[in-house]
Design a protein around this motif. Structure first.
Motif, PDB file in Angstrom:
ATOM      1  N   LEU A 164       0.830  -1.205   0.000  1.00  0.00           N
ATOM      2  CA  LEU A 164       0.000   0.000   0.000  1.00  0.00           C
ATOM      3  C   LEU A 164       0.866   1.257   0.000  1.00  0.00           C
ATOM      4  O   LEU A 164       0.592   2.216  -0.728  1.00  0.00           O
ATOM      5  N   GLN A 165       1.904   1.265   0.824  1.00  0.00           N
ATOM      6  CA  GLN A 165       2.785   2.437   0.896  1.00  0.00           C
ATOM      7  C   GLN A 165       3.473   2.687  -0.435  1.00  0.00           C
ATOM      8  O   GLN A 165       3.616   3.835  -0.863  1.00  0.00           O
ATOM      9  N   ALA A 166       3.885   1.627  -1.105  1.00  0.00           N
ATOM     10  CA  ALA A 166       4.503   1.778  -2.433  1.00  0.00           C
ATOM     11  C   ALA A 166       3.529   2.428  -3.410  1.00  0.00           C
ATOM     12  O   ALA A 166       3.893   3.332  -4.166  1.00  0.00           O
ATOM     13  N   ALA A 167       2.280   1.980  -3.390  1.00  0.00           N
ATOM     14  CA  ALA A 167       1.275   2.551  -4.284  1.00  0.00           C
ATOM     15  C   ALA A 167       1.014   4.015  -3.951  1.00  0.00           C
ATOM     16  O   ALA A 167       0.940   4.866  -4.849  1.00  0.00           O
ATOM     17  N   VAL A 168       0.883   4.334  -2.670  1.00  0.00           N
ATOM     18  CA  VAL A 168       0.654   5.718  -2.250  1.00  0.00           C
ATOM     19  C   VAL A 168       1.769   6.612  -2.774  1.00  0.00           C
ATOM     20  O   VAL A 168       1.519   7.656  -3.396  1.00  0.00           O
ATOM     21  N   GLU A 169       3.002   6.220  -2.534  1.00  0.00           N
ATOM     22  CA  GLU A 169       4.131   7.060  -2.943  1.00  0.00           C
ATOM     23  C   GLU A 169       4.249   7.165  -4.458  1.00  0.00           C
ATOM     24  O   GLU A 169       4.636   8.205  -4.984  1.00  0.00           O
ATOM     25  N   ALA A 170       3.902   6.111  -5.167  1.00  0.00           N
ATOM     26  CA  ALA A 170       3.939   6.171  -6.633  1.00  0.00           C
ATOM     27  C   ALA A 170       2.932   7.201  -7.143  1.00  0.00           C
ATOM     28  O   ALA A 170       3.262   8.031  -8.008  1.00  0.00           O
ATOM     29  N   PHE A 171       1.728   7.192  -6.614  1.00  0.00           N
ATOM     30  CA  PHE A 171       0.719   8.157  -7.060  1.00  0.00           C
ATOM     31  C   PHE A 171       1.092   9.576  -6.661  1.00  0.00           C
ATOM     32  O   PHE A 171       0.765  10.524  -7.374  1.00  0.00           O
ATOM     33  N   GLN A 172       1.773   9.740  -5.550  1.00  0.00           N
ATOM     34  CA  GLN A 172       2.173  11.078  -5.118  1.00  0.00           C
ATOM     35  C   GLN A 172       3.206  11.706  -6.047  1.00  0.00           C
ATOM     36  O   GLN A 172       3.347  12.920  -6.074  1.00  0.00           O
ATOM     37  N   VAL A 173       3.892  10.897  -6.825  1.00  0.00           N
ATOM     38  CA  VAL A 173       4.865  11.405  -7.798  1.00  0.00           C
ATOM     39  C   VAL A 173       4.170  12.093  -8.970  1.00  0.00           C
ATOM     40  O   VAL A 173       4.688  13.040  -9.543  1.00  0.00           O
ATOM     41  N   LEU A 174       2.990  11.627  -9.326  1.00  0.00           N
ATOM     42  CA  LEU A 174       2.280  12.124 -10.513  1.00  0.00           C
ATOM     43  C   LEU A 174       1.740  13.525 -10.263  1.00  0.00           C
ATOM     44  O   LEU A 174       1.023  13.758  -9.300  1.00  0.00           O
ATOM     45  N   ARG A 175       2.090  14.462 -11.157  1.00  0.00           N
ATOM     46  CA  ARG A 175       1.728  15.863 -10.962  1.00  0.00           C
ATOM     47  C   ARG A 175       0.533  16.319 -11.795  1.00  0.00           C
ATOM     48  O   ARG A 175       0.010  17.402 -11.580  1.00  0.00           O
ATOM     49  N   VAL A 176       0.130  15.523 -12.776  1.00  0.00           N
ATOM     50  CA  VAL A 176      -1.023  15.853 -13.618  1.00  0.00           C
ATOM     51  C   VAL A 176      -1.907  14.611 -13.706  1.00  0.00           C
ATOM     52  O   VAL A 176      -1.442  13.496 -13.478  1.00  0.00           O
ATOM     53  N   PRO A 177      -3.188  14.775 -14.023  1.00  0.00           N
ATOM     54  CA  PRO A 177      -4.051  13.605 -14.168  1.00  0.00           C
ATOM     55  C   PRO A 177      -3.517  12.644 -15.232  1.00  0.00           C
ATOM     56  O   PRO A 177      -3.078  13.078 -16.301  1.00  0.00           O
TER      57      PRO A 177
END
Length: 125
Positions: free
Chosen positions: A46-59
């Motif tokens: 879950l933490q890996a997924a959270v941090e991966a999505f936090q990298v994305l700056r645009v939809p």
């Protein structure tokens, strides 16, 4: 909208994620996340997924590759919205495990079109 492939995984000792996409000029991009963290495997995934999505700056359109039914099933079955409505409790009224991480993931995914996909990630990648 960019199409991004995210592969996320974890073990009891660490978690990791790899994000890959091609920009409008045809240039490939890759970002790797890997951190040590002693927790159960599901929490680390879950933490890996959270941090991966936090990298994305645009939809983005995100192909999320994970080898954990613990994470895939709620995404595929759209349980997260029900959990939010029920105060982060499941259908039986019991608190959701790792509710804080599920909340973070819900917020981080909100801008994106997410397609959860099963994969077999080798531990330690």
């Amino acid at each position: 909208m960019y199409e991004v492939d995210v592969e996320a995984g974890g073990s009891r000792e660490e978690y990791w994620a790899v994000l890959e996409f091609t920009d409008r000029k045809g240039r490939p991009h890759r970002k790797e996340i890997r951190k040590k963290r002693k927790a159960d495997k599901n929490s680390n995934i879950l933490q890996a997924a959270v941090e991966a999505f936090q990298v994305l700056r645009v939809p983005c359109e995100v192909n999320l590759y994970i080898d954990s039914e613990y994470v895939l099933t709620p995404l595929r079955q759209r349980w997260i919205a029900a959990w939010e409505t029920n105060g982060w409790r499941n259908a039986r009224g019991k608190p959701i495990k790792n509710a804080g991480q599920w909340q973070q993931l819900s917020v981080a995914m909100a801008w994106h079109y997410v397609m959860p996909r099963e994969t077999r990630i080798r531990e330690g990648r």
